[in-house]
Structure formats: C-alpha cells, structure tokens
Scaffold this active site. Structure first.
Site, PDB file in Angstrom:
ATOM      1  N   LYS A 158     -13.616   2.272  -3.644  1.00  0.00           N
ATOM      2  CA  LYS A 158     -14.663   2.525  -2.646  1.00  0.00           C
ATOM      3  C   LYS A 158     -15.825   3.283  -3.287  1.00  0.00           C
ATOM      4  O   LYS A 158     -16.987   3.001  -3.021  1.00  0.00           O
ATOM      5  CB  LYS A 158     -14.097   3.347  -1.480  1.00  0.00           C
ATOM      6  CG  LYS A 158     -13.015   2.644  -0.699  1.00  0.00           C
ATOM      7  CD  LYS A 158     -12.524   3.527   0.439  1.00  0.00           C
ATOM      8  CE  LYS A 158     -11.278   2.959   1.102  1.00  0.00           C
ATOM      9  NZ  LYS A 158     -10.654   3.869   2.037  1.00  0.00           N
TER      10      LYS A 158
ATOM     11  N   GLU B 145       0.849  -1.205   0.000  1.00  0.00           N
ATOM     12  CA  GLU B 145       0.000   0.000   0.000  1.00  0.00           C
ATOM     13  C   GLU B 145       0.885   1.256   0.000  1.00  0.00           C
ATOM     14  O   GLU B 145       0.516   2.289  -0.531  1.00  0.00           O
ATOM     15  CB  GLU B 145      -0.956  -0.002   1.201  1.00  0.00           C
ATOM     16  CG  GLU B 145      -2.103   0.983   1.031  1.00  0.00           C
ATOM     17  CD  GLU B 145      -3.189   0.885   2.091  1.00  0.00           C
ATOM     18  OE1 GLU B 145      -2.931   1.339   3.218  1.00  0.00           O
ATOM     19  OE2 GLU B 145      -4.278   0.377   1.804  1.00  0.00           O
TER      20      GLU B 145
ATOM     21  N   HIS C  50       5.626 -27.002   2.942  1.00  0.00           N
ATOM     22  CA  HIS C  50       4.728 -28.042   2.431  1.00  0.00           C
ATOM     23  C   HIS C  50       3.705 -27.466   1.463  1.00  0.00           C
ATOM     24  O   HIS C  50       2.696 -28.106   1.163  1.00  0.00           O
ATOM     25  CB  HIS C  50       4.007 -28.725   3.600  1.00  0.00           C
ATOM     26  CG  HIS C  50       4.971 -29.358   4.572  1.00  0.00           C
ATOM     27  ND1 HIS C  50       5.591 -30.563   4.317  1.00  0.00           N
ATOM     28  CD2 HIS C  50       5.454 -28.921   5.759  1.00  0.00           C
ATOM     29  CE1 HIS C  50       6.409 -30.847   5.330  1.00  0.00           C
ATOM     30  NE2 HIS C  50       6.349 -29.862   6.208  1.00  0.00           N
TER      31      HIS C  50
HETATM   32  O1  F6P Z   1      -7.713   0.614   2.388  1.00  0.00           O
HETATM   33  C1  F6P Z   1      -7.400   1.948   2.568  1.00  0.00           C
HETATM   34  C2  F6P Z   1      -7.302   2.326   4.000  1.00  0.00           C
HETATM   35  O2  F6P Z   1      -7.447   3.707   4.026  1.00  0.00           O
HETATM   36  C3  F6P Z   1      -6.004   1.893   4.697  1.00  0.00           C
HETATM   37  O3  F6P Z   1      -4.937   2.708   4.382  1.00  0.00           O
HETATM   38  C4  F6P Z   1      -6.420   1.946   6.118  1.00  0.00           C
HETATM   39  O4  F6P Z   1      -5.513   1.301   6.975  1.00  0.00           O
HETATM   40  C5  F6P Z   1      -7.775   1.280   6.027  1.00  0.00           C
HETATM   41  O5  F6P Z   1      -8.321   1.767   4.823  1.00  0.00           O
HETATM   42  C6  F6P Z   1      -8.695   1.532   7.172  1.00  0.00           C
HETATM   43  O6  F6P Z   1      -8.962   2.900   7.319  1.00  0.00           O
HETATM   44  P1  F6P Z   1      -9.578   3.483   8.657  1.00  0.00           P
HETATM   45  O7  F6P Z   1      -8.632   3.212   9.762  1.00  0.00           O
HETATM   46  O8  F6P Z   1      -9.772   4.941   8.378  1.00  0.00           O
HETATM   47  O9  F6P Z   1     -10.887   2.775   8.882  1.00  0.00           O
END
Ligand code: F6P
Length: 548
Positions: free
Chosen positions: A511, A356, A387
């Site tokens: 998202k 990431e 394994h």
């Molecule tokens: O997947 C993207 C992200 O923003 C990550 O970087 C982060 O750790 C996760 O979502 C959870 O985000 P939050 O802590 O704001 O719920």
C-alpha cells in the site's frame, strides 16, 4: 495469560511424524480402504449439522495419534483458552482476537448486542420499505462498498443464502458489491441503478482503505449529480449512506452521519468481521432472525471447539490433517470444491481467511520458521472445475489435497413448486459427481473395473487425498457453523506452526509503495531510484496514455 511459544523445534513427536510419513509414503488409499471396513466410522466426525469425512486422507491410527500428541505438545489447550479468554493473541498489534464474542448471547456481550439492535432497526426499515431516498422513494438497491474482509465474507454468505425465503412480509432489496480499486465494478453497478432508490453501505474496518474510499467517492459524486444536490448535502448523506467501521472518527470526517454509523471493534480482524455489522448484506438477505441464526450456528461451533477432545474436534482435526499433508506428505496445495453453486464465493473467502492469516514465515517471537506454513489454496464450484482443472488433479504430476463440500438436502416444494422434480434431479447429479470425483481421486483406476487393460494415457494413479464436508442443508445456522469451523481451523494451524494468524503485515508495504507509484505514473521522468522494469513499465503506460 498468553502462553510462551517459540518457533516450532523439531521435537521427538515431529521427528516421529516425519518417520511415520516416510514409512506411509508407499501406502495407497485403495489399500487403506480394502484393509479396514470401519475406516469411514473411525475417520469421520459429525455434529451441529455438519459431517466431516477424513477417511480419504492418507491417515492411519498411528499418524492421527501422533498429530494429536503434536497438538498437546504445542500447548493447543492453553492457546484455545487464551483465544476465548480474550488474551492478546495478536502479539504484533497488541490485540485480542474476539470475533467469537460477536456470537455470544446478549448477557455475555451487551455492547455487541447494542450494535446488533441498531443494525436490526436499519435492516427492518429497509426491508419494510420505510428507509427512503432523498426524494421519498423506497430503497430498491443496496450497494456494499468494501474490500477484503469487508467484501468477501458478506458477498459469499449473502450469495449462499439468497435462495432462502425472504423474511415474511418484507421485500428484499437487490444487492450489489463493489470492491475493485479500478472502478470496474462500481461503474457497471451505477449504470444499472437509479440514484433515487439506491443506498450505499460503506464498509471498512479502518475507513482508510483507498480502494473503498475511491469507490465510495465515485458513488457519492454519482448520487450528487443524479439527484441535483451538492456533494456535501446533508440529506444526501443521511438518506443514501450507511457507514460500518471500527473508526467512528474517520466515518464522520468522510461525511457519514452519526445515526447511520454502525460500529465494531479493533479486536475483530477484517477477515473475521462478517459476524459484525459488516454482515449487513447477509441480514438484508435473510432478515435479522436469519442473521441471528447464523450467529447461533457459529456459537455452537465455538462451544464445540472449546470443549471437544482433539480427536473428536472437527476444526482441530481439519487443521491437523492439513499439517500432516503440508509438513509431512509434501502436499502444498489445496483445492476447495463446493458441489453446491450457492457456495460459489466460498473459495475466494477462504483464500483470504487462510492465506492472509497463515501466509507467514516468522514465528511469534520473530524467528524464521524452518517448515512450511499455509498452502496455496484455490477453488471453484466443483462441477465447473471438473471441466477446467480436474485433469491436473487426476493425471498431473502434483499431489494436491482436495476439500469437497456438498449439501444433503436441497430444493423444497415450497420454494420451487413448479420445477422441484427437475431441480432435485440436478441436485442428485451434482452430489453423485462429488462422490465420484473424490472416489476416483482416492482409489484411482482401482475404482474402475480392474480387469481393464488401460493404455498409459488412460491410467489414474489415484491416492490424491481429500476431505468431504457434508452440510445437512445450507441454512443460515449451518453456514454459521461451517464458517466458524474454518476460522478455528486456521487458528489451530497457526498454533502448531507458532505464527500469529491475526496480523497481515505482508500486505501493508504494498500500500505504501503504491502511493509512491502514483507520482511515478504522473511523471516517470522525475522518478529516481526505481528498478529498470518498474521504470520502463511506468514510462510505457504513461506514453500510451499521452498518445491516446
Ligand atoms: O488487505 C489488507 C486488509 O487490511 C484486509 O485484512 C482487510 O480485510 C482489507 O484490507 C480491508 O480493510 P478495511 O476493512 O479496513 O477497509
């Protein structure tokens, strides 16, 4: 001031490294060891309870010297100073990245220590049985509801440290983690728990992540039903929910009472947040003293990273070795292989931390990069992986770098009086396997009796590079050192590649599209402008649901 930095130009040093790699292509690790009896001494570093052995990497003095020069050319010193000076190193979000500040001593970071003290009083109340559910029962189970950095770090570290002694006179609650959006974890966890004795930690930096908010909502409905209370009941919220976030307003809107809110800051990236109150499950495992030890171990690594010359600097050398493999030897995958089952969740944690952070293809200034950045990282507990996918490492067609982790000391009489001998044997067996595998991967069949005439299918070419990390022991302190080492390694690589490791725009678009897809699934026929595959899949699922 953040130094100016553009996309990496193919400099003289880069070209020299490329030429060196072309020359070194025919080098075999078996020959490198045969010709240099001091190879281990010259290509390993130790400090702060850790040993890093790079001697099984396809490195020579010349390539190491050039890599160190590359670090200078990329102004690594300025960037390390910028990071630790609190400059806006996260340029796309206009933020500093001060996760290191979470491990500073109290006089340097008073706000951090204020939140730590608030967390301490909550942790102690839970561990001493003073935190009570709405009907007066002591808490026996704590569920961490979070995803990404709000799940992977605390899960990994709490699991790694659960065999440490619980704090004196305190009783550890059982810990559970619910992250998956589809509800499979939360539904399973809730089946086993008693609402009267369960406390939920809703962990989310943004407090807007739908995965977490849906899981938290399911938990809240379950509590309300189980306790015969309203969804909005104030005592239910006060006794059964703690919120951990950088967004107090959102926590309040959701219903977390102000006294149960633990705060951290925008300048802590999600995947760097386990040092903040997001690490509460770790503190519930080893107590606040243990948690502070973990912070101290990380702080020691911060100092090491800031002050050591590059060639003696563990995170810098780890980063440079990866750059050598990825950009010059064309090795674009790395397997993380802990030979201590307590580190079972480390590969998943590192997948987020590294991919990431550095899974990027534009430079800080927005230009496309013309070289590879983060490799594919995956892993598994080493002996189990033997394994599963080791066949490919030993005899497949891909060159893959491996990272072995082992612990030197484990199992003490105090903790395992009844079966300490048997367990010590198992520990030795696991470490022997770790050493055997890295040796065989490096030397190939030359690690065996060379006089054996092997058929093709039994041959081992070897020359698969690896780094071995030895932890003196898996204590909170050494774990802190190890994790801070990985964080700094990721930063150093980002500096070499000229990319921003602190944003994650690649996951944001998904998202947005997912929200649109909810409407499509509810009524596929009304959707317009969808590609044929997504449309047909949505229709198929919707039809199956209707007919069930
Ligand atoms: O997947 C993207 C992200 O923003 C990550 O970087 C982060 O750790 C996760 O979502 C959870 O985000 P939050 O802590 O704001 O719920």
């Amino acid at each position: 001031m953040v130094p100016e930095q553009d996309v990496l130009t193919i400099s003289t040093i880069w070209s020299q490294l490329a030429r060196r790699a072309a020359q070194d292509k025919s080098l075999h690790l078996a020959d490198l060891f045969a010709s240099d009896k001091d190879r281990f001494e010259r290509f390993s570093l130790s400090g702060a309870g850790l040993l890093a052995d790079f001697s099984k990497q396809r490195l020579t003095d010349e390539s190491r010297d050039l890599l160190v020069k590359l670090a200078d050319e990329r102004q690594l010193k300025h960037w390390v100073d910028a990071l630790f000076g609190g400059a806006e190193v996260n340029c796309t979000e206009g933020r500093s990245a001060k996760h290191w500040c979470l491990r500073e001593p109290a006089d340097k970071a008073p706000l951090v220590h204020e939140q730590l003290s608030r967390m301490e009083s909550m942790v102690n109340r839970i561990l001493q049985g003073h935190w009570r559910g709405v009907q007066g029962d002591a808490i026996t189970d704590v569920v961490n509801v979070g995803v990404g950095g709000s799940d992977l770090g605390p899960l990994m570290a709490a699991f790694a440290l659960q065999s440490s002694q619980p704090p004196q006179g305190q009783s550890r609650p059982r810990l559970h983690f619910a992250s998956s959006m589809d509800g499979s974890q939360v539904s399973q966890v809730l089946q086993e728990l008693n609402p009267r004795t369960t406390l939920f930690l809703v962990s989310s930096k943004s407090f807007t992540t739908v995965d977490t908010l849906h899981n938290a909502n399911t938990a809240r409905q379950w509590l309300a039903r189980g306790l015969g209370l309203d969804y909005d009941d104030a005592s239910l919220l006060r006794c059964h929910f703690i919120g951990i976030s950088a967004n107090a307003e959102r926590m309040s809107e959701w219903g977390i009472v102000p006294t149960n809110q633990l705060l951290f800051w925008e300048w802590v990236g999600g995947r760097y947040s386990l040092w903040s109150a997001i690490g509460m499950p770790i503190a519930l495992t080893v107590g606040m003293d243990g948690f502070r030890e973990m912070l101290a171990g990380a702080h020691e690594m911060d100092q090491h990273c800031r002050t050591q010359p590059w060639r003696d600097n563990i995170p810098v050398m780890l980063a440079l070795v990866d750059v050598w493999n990825i950009n010059f030897l064309d090795i674009r995958a790395r397997a993380v292989l802990p030979y201590d089952g307590r580190l079972k969740h480390l590969p998943a944690y590192l997948e987020q931390l590294e991919m990431e952070s550095n899974g990027k293809s534009v430079s800080r200034s927005g230009e496309p990069v013309e070289y590879d950045t983060c490799p594919v990282i995956w892993g598994e507990v080493g002996p189990n992986a033997q394994h599963a996918f080791f066949q490919l490492l030993h005899q497949g067609t891909q060159a893959i770098a491996c990272e072995f982790l082992m612990t030197a000391r484990r199992y003490t009489e105090d903790e395992h009086s009844e079966s300490v001998c048997e367990l010590e044997c198992q520990h030795a067996l696991s470490n022997a396997n770790c050493l055997a595998q890295s040796r065989l991967l490096a030397l190939g069949e030359r690690a065996l009796d060379p006089s054996l005439a092997l058929p093709a299918y039994k041959r081992y070419h070897g020359n698969q590079p690896s780094t071995t990390l030895v932890l003196d022991e898996l204590s909170p302190r050494v774990l802190g050192t190890l994790l801070a080492m990985y964080e700094h390694k990721v930063f150093v690589q980002a500096v070499i590649w000229g990319i921003n490791p602190f944003d994650q725009w690649g996951v944001e678009m998904g998202k947005v599209i997912a929200t649109d897809m909810l409407a499509v699934l509810a009524d596929p026929e009304s959707a317009t402008g969808l590609d044929a595959s997504s449309m047909a899949l949505a229709r198929y699922v919707a039809n199956k649901q209707r007919s069930s």
